[in-house]
Design a protein around this motif. Structure first.
Motif, PDB file in Angstrom:
ATOM      1  N   VAL A   1      -5.909  16.199   4.404  1.00 19.34           N
ATOM      2  CA  VAL A   1      -6.508  14.459   4.294  1.00 19.34           C
ATOM      3  C   VAL A   1      -5.701  13.632   3.819  1.00 19.34           C
ATOM      4  CG1 VAL A   1      -7.783  13.656   2.896  1.00 19.34           C
ATOM      5  CG2 VAL A   1      -8.478  16.036   3.219  1.00 19.34           C
ATOM      6  N   LEU A   2      -5.807  12.321   4.104  1.00 17.03           N
ATOM      7  CA  LEU A   2      -4.674  11.288   4.422  1.00 17.03           C
ATOM      8  C   LEU A   2      -5.718  10.302   3.023  1.00 17.03           C
ATOM      9  CD1 LEU A   2      -3.166  10.458   7.666  1.00 17.03           C
ATOM     10  CD2 LEU A   2      -2.302  12.047   5.763  1.00 17.03           C
ATOM     11  N   VAL A   3      -5.112   9.844   2.577  1.00 13.68           N
ATOM     12  CA  VAL A   3      -5.839   8.858   1.340  1.00 13.68           C
ATOM     13  C   VAL A   3      -4.837   7.254   1.789  1.00 13.68           C
ATOM     14  CG1 VAL A   3      -6.579   7.399  -0.533  1.00 13.68           C
ATOM     15  CG2 VAL A   3      -7.008  10.297   0.463  1.00 13.68           C
ATOM     16  N   ALA A   4      -4.823   6.677   1.734  1.00 13.52           N
ATOM     17  CA  ALA A   4      -4.658   5.340   1.902  1.00 13.52           C
ATOM     18  C   ALA A   4      -5.145   4.132   0.859  1.00 13.52           C
ATOM     19  CB  ALA A   4      -4.725   3.719   2.653  1.00 13.52           C
ATOM     20  N   TYR A   5      -3.894   3.857  -0.180  1.00 17.02           N
ATOM     21  CA  TYR A   5      -4.126   2.974  -1.802  1.00 17.02           C
ATOM     22  C   TYR A   5      -3.852   2.193  -1.450  1.00 17.02           C
ATOM     23  CZ  TYR A   5      -5.540   7.552  -3.637  1.00 17.02           C
ATOM     24  OH  TYR A   5      -5.781   9.246  -3.969  1.00 17.02           O
ATOM     25  N   SER A   6      -3.900   0.841  -2.491  1.00 18.78           N
ATOM     26  CA  SER A   6      -3.074  -0.517  -2.872  1.00 18.78           C
ATOM     27  C   SER A   6      -2.630   0.326  -3.816  1.00 18.78           C
ATOM     28  CB  SER A   6      -3.893  -1.588  -3.560  1.00 18.78           C
ATOM     29  OG  SER A   6      -4.238  -1.384  -4.771  1.00 18.78           O
ATOM     30  N   ASP A   7      -1.126  -0.823  -3.829  1.00 17.80           N
ATOM     31  CA  ASP A   7      -0.249  -0.031  -4.911  1.00 17.80           C
ATOM     32  C   ASP A   7      -0.660  -0.601  -7.031  1.00 17.80           C
ATOM     33  OD1 ASP A   7      -0.142  -3.106  -4.956  1.00 17.80           O
ATOM     34  OD2 ASP A   7       1.773  -3.629  -4.931  1.00 17.80           O
ATOM     35  N   ALA A   8      -1.599  -0.793  -6.296  1.00 16.82           N
ATOM     36  CA  ALA A   8      -2.448  -1.015  -7.668  1.00 16.82           C
ATOM     37  C   ALA A   8      -3.470   0.238  -8.023  1.00 16.82           C
ATOM     38  CB  ALA A   8      -3.396  -2.349  -8.333  1.00 16.82           C
ATOM     39  N   GLY A   9      -3.912   1.509  -7.112  1.00 16.16           N
ATOM     40  CA  GLY A   9      -3.819   3.080  -7.272  1.00 16.16           C
ATOM     41  C   GLY A   9      -5.535   2.477  -6.657  1.00 16.16           C
TER      42      GLY A   9
ATOM     43  N   GLU B   1       0.868  -1.607   0.206  1.00 22.63           N
ATOM     44  CA  GLU B   1       0.345   0.644   0.245  1.00 22.63           C
ATOM     45  C   GLU B   1       0.927   1.420   0.255  1.00 22.63           C
ATOM     46  OE1 GLU B   1      -1.656  -3.768   1.648  1.00 22.63           O
ATOM     47  OE2 GLU B   1       0.000  -1.728   2.898  1.00 22.63           O
ATOM     48  N   VAL B   2      -0.261   2.309  -0.453  1.00 23.91           N
ATOM     49  CA  VAL B   2       1.273   3.364  -0.156  1.00 23.91           C
ATOM     50  C   VAL B   2       0.222   4.455   0.309  1.00 23.91           C
ATOM     51  CG1 VAL B   2       2.056   3.159  -2.591  1.00 23.91           C
ATOM     52  CG2 VAL B   2      -0.109   4.385  -2.476  1.00 23.91           C
ATOM     53  N   LEU B   3       0.635   5.267   1.572  1.00 25.86           N
ATOM     54  CA  LEU B   3       0.076   6.405   1.784  1.00 25.86           C
ATOM     55  C   LEU B   3      -0.111   7.749   1.020  1.00 25.86           C
ATOM     56  CD1 LEU B   3      -1.646   7.543   4.097  1.00 25.86           C
ATOM     57  CD2 LEU B   3       0.580   8.266   5.678  1.00 25.86           C
ATOM     58  N   ALA B   4      -0.803   8.941   0.994  1.00 21.56           N
ATOM     59  CA  ALA B   4      -0.814  10.258   0.137  1.00 21.56           C
ATOM     60  C   ALA B   4      -1.488  10.908   0.716  1.00 21.56           C
ATOM     61  CB  ALA B   4      -1.193   9.976  -1.339  1.00 21.56           C
ATOM     62  N   GLY B   5      -1.271  12.657   0.594  1.00 20.42           N
ATOM     63  CA  GLY B   5      -2.098  12.975   1.178  1.00 20.42           C
ATOM     64  C   GLY B   5      -2.731  14.214   0.758  1.00 20.42           C
ATOM     65  N   THR B   6      -3.172  15.175   0.381  1.00 25.80           N
ATOM     66  CA  THR B   6      -2.680  16.391  -0.219  1.00 25.80           C
ATOM     67  C   THR B   6      -4.455  17.560   1.292  1.00 25.80           C
ATOM     68  OG1 THR B   6      -4.323  17.699  -1.701  1.00 25.80           O
ATOM     69  CG2 THR B   6      -5.734  16.395  -0.923  1.00 25.80           C
ATOM     70  N   GLU B   7      -4.502  19.076   0.879  1.00 24.34           N
ATOM     71  CA  GLU B   7      -5.313  19.806   1.723  1.00 24.34           C
ATOM     72  C   GLU B   7      -6.861  20.151   0.960  1.00 24.34           C
ATOM     73  OE1 GLU B   7      -2.867  22.727   3.240  1.00 24.34           O
ATOM     74  OE2 GLU B   7      -1.807  22.124   3.928  1.00 24.34           O
ATOM     75  N   ASP B   8      -7.062  20.199   2.013  1.00 21.00           N
ATOM     76  CA  ASP B   8      -8.976  19.631   0.946  1.00 21.00           C
ATOM     77  C   ASP B   8      -8.587  22.082   1.015  1.00 21.00           C
ATOM     78  OD1 ASP B   8      -9.463  21.777   3.561  1.00 21.00           O
ATOM     79  OD2 ASP B   8     -11.068  19.961   4.314  1.00 21.00           O
TER      80      ASP B   8
END
Length: 362
Positions: free
Chosen positions: A235-243, A222-229
């Motif tokens: 905001v934090l989002v967890a994705y699988s390695d396939a997206g 998995e990967v951890l990604a983030g952004t700001e609203d």
């Protein structure tokens, strides 16, 4: 996170050379040969595994107790000054092993180039080291993306694997075991982050361009990604390695304000190190949106540049100390996520002429 490489510029005069120990001296010649092999697609024989590949080093690999084998501690590029006294990357990438042995990456690009192939003054080409220190990702002098396995050859993804962007607009991250490579972009036009399988060179997933990649989970799945609203809230989002999106949260301030954050191998537990007078390791469950632990910890001095899950109950922190007249020093602390107990795994100083560096994670 399995490995968010601590890639950073040191202060102009920081870093002291790490001298090879007497026991490691015999490794240097073999290591140089291993790293100097030209970049090309790894032959089938090189895929047999790392054990046989280390045979050229003439003695059983060792030195990194966490992994039981010698591995890359960090890579560094020298900074040179011109008449304007501004340091710039020069020379080649130096590879410093945990044993003290050193090698080079002679086929690696040093000064980064733009999408037209022109050098970008003062910018080093991106390099990443896997958390276990067994793989290095970089761009070759001809501009090809490459992943080198110590003693196992070089894998080159297809020439059209990346969109039109130069290394100067690219960042690289490897998972802890080196099986996954993330390529993200800083181009004017936002681009998706691309996830590659380093064994095959195939792209296996993408992360939307709106999200900044924070790193891989402990097992690389998995990967951890983030952004700001729109209101500036993280905001934090967890994705699988396939997206595939697995979880999306607006974390509490305790987590949001204490980066870098790291994702466990369970794909849901985030670790954040709280610094200051009351140091803590905070654990946060993204699925239940709940802080599950706030453990008191006692960490050495330094800026927490990397936070990585390196086991089911172990969080590893890279702490950097930048000095005006002495080399940049690195302390690597391991935290038991059940008890908060801190163990120092490694300490070292960077080569004194280091311009930028990339360290292993776990």
């Amino acid at each position: 996170m399995s490995n968010r490489n601590a890639t950073g510029r040191t202060k102009p005069e920081s870093g002291r050379g790490t001298r090879a120990t007497a026991g490691a001296a015999a490794l240097v010649l073999g290591l140089a040969a291993v790293l100097a092999a030209p970049a090309q697609a790894a032959p089938a024989s090189a895929q047999a595994g790392p054990a046989a590949a280390w045979g050229s080093l003439q003695e059983p690999p060792h030195a990194h107790l966490a992994h039981g084998e010698d591995s890359v501690r960090y890579v560094s590029i020298k900074g040179c000054r011109k008449k304007d006294d501004v340091p710039r990357p020069c020379g080649g990438w130096r590879v410093v092993m945990h044993s003290g042995a050193r090698g080079t990456l002679p086929d690696a690009q040093t000064t980064a180039r733009d999408a037209k192939g022109k050098p970008v003054e003062g910018v080093a080409a991106p390099v990443a080291v896997s958390g276990d220190g067994r793989r290095i990702a970089y761009f070759t002098k001809s501009g090809r993306l490459a992943v080198r396995t110590l003693g196992g050859g070089v894998r080159l993804p297809a020439e059209n694997a990346l969109p039109k962007a130069g290394p100067a607009e690219t960042a690289l991250q490897l998972s802890d075991d080196g099986s996954r490579l993330a390529v993200s972009f800083t181009t004017e036009k936002p681009r998706d982050t691309l996830i590659f399988d380093t064994e095959t060179g195939d792209r296996i997933g993408t992360i939307p361009a709106a999200y900044e990649l924070k790193g891989f989970s402990a097992d690389g799945g998995e990967v951890l990604a983030g952004t700001e609203d729109d209101e500036g809230t993280q905001v934090l989002v967890a994705y699988s390695d396939a997206g595939q999106e697995l979880a999306r949260v607006t974390p509490p301030q305790l987590v949001a304000s204490n980066g870098p954050q790291a994702l466990s191998g369970d794909g849901r537990t985030v670790a954040a190190v709280v610094r200051g007078s009351k140091q803590q390791l905070a654990l946060y469950d993204m699925v239940n949106d709940q802080v599950t632990a706030r453990l008191k910890v006692k960490l050495p001095a330094g800026d927490a540049e990397m936070v990585d899950w390196t086991g089911p109950s172990q969080v590893t922190v890279h702490l950097m100390r930048y000095h005006d007249t002495k080399p940049t020093s690195v302390t690597i602390a391991q935290i038991d996520s059940g008890t908060g107990k801190v163990t120092i795994r490694d300490t070292y100083t960077l080569l004194k002429d280091t311009f930028v560096f990339a360290a292993c994670g776990g």
